[in-house]
Design a protein around this motif. Structure first.
Motif, PDB file in Angstrom:
ATOM      1  N   ARG A 104      30.066  43.196 164.218  1.00  0.00           N
ATOM      2  CA  ARG A 104      28.864  42.849 164.963  1.00  0.00           C
ATOM      3  C   ARG A 104      29.186  42.183 166.300  1.00  0.00           C
ATOM      4  O   ARG A 104      28.337  42.130 167.192  1.00  0.00           O
ATOM      5  N   ASN A 107      28.373  43.977 169.582  1.00  0.00           N
ATOM      6  CA  ASN A 107      26.998  44.297 169.951  1.00  0.00           C
ATOM      7  C   ASN A 107      26.501  43.263 170.966  1.00  0.00           C
ATOM      8  O   ASN A 107      26.377  42.082 170.654  1.00  0.00           O
ATOM      9  N   LYS A 110      23.525  41.051 169.946  1.00  0.00           N
ATOM     10  CA  LYS A 110      23.678  40.355 168.672  1.00  0.00           C
ATOM     11  C   LYS A 110      22.633  39.255 168.510  1.00  0.00           C
ATOM     12  O   LYS A 110      22.432  38.441 169.401  1.00  0.00           O
ATOM     13  N   GLU A 113      18.331  41.906 166.630  1.00  0.00           N
ATOM     14  CA  GLU A 113      17.970  43.071 165.835  1.00  0.00           C
ATOM     15  C   GLU A 113      16.685  42.851 165.050  1.00  0.00           C
ATOM     16  O   GLU A 113      16.347  41.730 164.681  1.00  0.00           O
ATOM     17  N   ARG A 237      31.010  48.485 173.139  1.00  0.00           N
ATOM     18  CA  ARG A 237      30.347  47.545 174.044  1.00  0.00           C
ATOM     19  C   ARG A 237      30.038  48.207 175.382  1.00  0.00           C
ATOM     20  O   ARG A 237      28.956  48.008 175.959  1.00  0.00           O
ATOM     21  N   ILE A 240      26.969  50.435 175.038  1.00  0.00           N
ATOM     22  CA  ILE A 240      25.735  49.661 174.938  1.00  0.00           C
ATOM     23  C   ILE A 240      25.332  49.121 176.309  1.00  0.00           C
ATOM     24  O   ILE A 240      24.145  49.086 176.654  1.00  0.00           O
TER      25      ILE A 240
END
Length: 521
Positions: A104, A107, A110, A113, A237, A240
């Motif tokens: 995680r 992300n 983080k 979500e 990463r 994203i």
């Protein structure tokens, strides 16, 4: 290496092994039974490429509630509907959290979500927003034009391929279809101004999901999980951040173009999210990161699963031409002599089509393993389940249980078909079908169940039914190559992606009903 060094190494290994056995035995007290595990690896040596199938086989030996350790992750595995009912129905609030596995830390959103958020104020707020505004019945009805428009666009492509005698990759076609439908639902205004947005979204989301799937077992569950030895975390990463740049631009355009006189019926999902973000009276103030990640979660949850479900359904129908013919005959009986393409308004009059889709999702659930985490200490089947315990509910195994389903590995839509005598009862069957897709029956968990059941089940059902019905009505299908049937592959883990005939579904369409010229052969 000298004798002293060998002795020291041997002593160290024995000490590690004994300490592992000691703490493992201590921590397992009161837990359900399970196979003997290995140090560090746990039970990874017993798990094959098809994780749901491996867990189903182990359950035959260790029972419907067992303990499994995958590397450092210890989970309870539920393999029968009675135990699943306790978790998903009887004690649903106590198991309303979902655990998240994997790296995680890569992300960038983080903590923002929703789909995997702990059961708390933010999750409850977003669930209410989804049920009352984002995916409410009237909102889904408003998107009917989008679904029918994109289905016609797919049919146009396939008609041209048929006339040119070309094969097509239905997997790619389905991914493009679901991307365009969802993109227009989420950000329809930007899609109307820039037709490339769905392609950009699909490319970035595909890259993110590809990066995520490159992580191996040891990176997900073993001692390498906090490291990035192979650079997969860095790539994830980076993908994203590319998504963040795109969606940041889109959200700013929405804010700049916002009009207070805009009618409710013209609002897409981004409009509703931004209205909530700007509402000073909202129960909970959303952050921009939460909005961005919610949109990303929608795409990651929908594109992969809906496309896979479409592939699986076409795979089963091509492999079972008798069932394919029955669906076509049913469609003809509904549209009558008008020679028109089916519409969403016809779907409730097509119980055999619905039964075939339901049977497909039973055999090939889009989420073979449901994840839950306990919020409190309790007992399940006489065993201690502590707060924070992670749980897999093997939906794949439950929906292939021979005590519930006769010939569970066979494709038999008739098992779900209720013979009705009049139109009103057919309408009742359709409503029952929609309820079952939402997990009301714990023997059927195609879209999960309980508070964490799939929010998009109704939308997915409409896309599946309209698309499959149209492809059956308009085309005959042959498999590319020498084989008459498409090979079925077992699910590999937590998703149904790429399991129908591999990552592609190459078929040749033969036009038998022209949806544009209304001519039949």
């Amino acid at each position: 290496m000298n004798y002293t060094s060998c002795s020291y190494l041997f002593f160290t290994l024995v000490t590690i092994f004994l300490l592992h056995r000691l703490f493992s035995s201590s921590s397992r007290r009161g837990l359900p039974p399970g196979p003997r595990g290995l140090p560090v690896l746990g039970h990874m040596h017993l798990l094959r490429s098809s994780l749901p199938r491996s867990l189903q086989a182990l359950a035959h030996t260790y029972g419907p509630l067992m303990t499994i350790r995958i590397g450092s992750l210890r989970v309870l595995v539920v393999s029968d509907s009675d135990t699943a009912k306790l978790i998903l129905k009887t004690h649903d609030p106590d198991f309303a959290s979902k655990f998240v596995f994997g790296p995680r830390q890569f992300n960038v959103y983080k903590g923002s979500e929703f789909f995997n958020a702990p059961y708390g104020s933010y999750w409850r707020f977003m669930k209410k927003l989804c049920m009352t505004k984002l995916f409410a019945g009237y909102q889904l009805d408003r998107f009917v034009d989008i679904r029918e428009e994109e289905t016609l666009a797919l049919l146009s492509t396939l008609v041209e391929r048929s006339r040119n005698g070309e094969a097509c990759d239905l997997g790619l076609e389905f991914t493009a279809l679901t991307t365009k439908i969802l993109s227009k639902m989420v950000m329809g205004k930007r899609c109307r101004q820039n037709s490339n947005i769905p392609k950009e979204i699909r490319k970035i989301v595909s890259d993110i999901m590809a990066c995520a799937t490159r992580f191996g077992f040891m990176e997900l569950f073993g001692p390498l999980r906090d490291l990035d030895l192979f650079g997969n975390g860095k790539k994830l990463r980076s993908s994203i951040w590319r998504y963040d740049e795109l969606v940041e631009k889109i959200l700013k355009e929405y804010e700049n173009d916002k009009s207070n006189e805009e009618e409710e019926k013209d609002k897409d999902i981004v409009d509703i999210l931004l209205d909530t973000y700007n509402d000073p009276k909202a129960e909970l103030r959303l952050t921009m990161n939460q909005i961005k990640f919610f949109i990303l979660e929608l795409f990651m949850a929908s594109l992969d699963t809906t496309s896979a479900a479409l592939q699986w359904t076409m795979t089963e129908l091509i492999n079972h031409p008798d069932i394919f013919a029955k669906i076509r005959d049913e469609i003809k009986s509904v549209v009558g002599t008008t020679n028109r393409l089916i519409k969403e308004s016809d779907l409730q009059k097509l119980p055999y089509l619905q039964a075939a889709i339901k049977e497909t999702l039973r055999l090939h659930p889009v989420g073979p393993l449901l994840r839950r985490e306990s919020n409190t200490d309790m007992k399940i089947n006489g065993y201690d389940v502590k707060s924070g315990t992670k749980i897999f509910i093997n939906a794949y195994g439950i929906m292939r249980d021979p005590t519930t389903y006769k010939d569970p590995d066979k494709f038999m839509p008739e098992r779900f078909l209720v013979v009705e005598q009049d139109t009103e009862r057919k309408m009742g069957y359709y409503q029952q079908y929609m309820l079952e897709l939402k997990g009301q029956d714990v023997n059927y968990l195609a879209f999960g169940s309980g508070r964490r059941g799939c929010l998009g089940a109704s939308h997915a059902s409409l896309v599946l039914s309209l698309t499959i019905g149209s492809l059956v009505q308009c085309f005959n299908w042959t498999v590319k190559g020498d084989e008459d049937k498409i090979k079925i592959k077992l699910p590999t883990g937590f998703s149904a992606s790429g399991t129908a005939g591999g990552s592609s579904l190459m078929c040749s369409p033969e036009l038998c009903f022209d949806p544009f010229g209304y001519q039949t052969k």
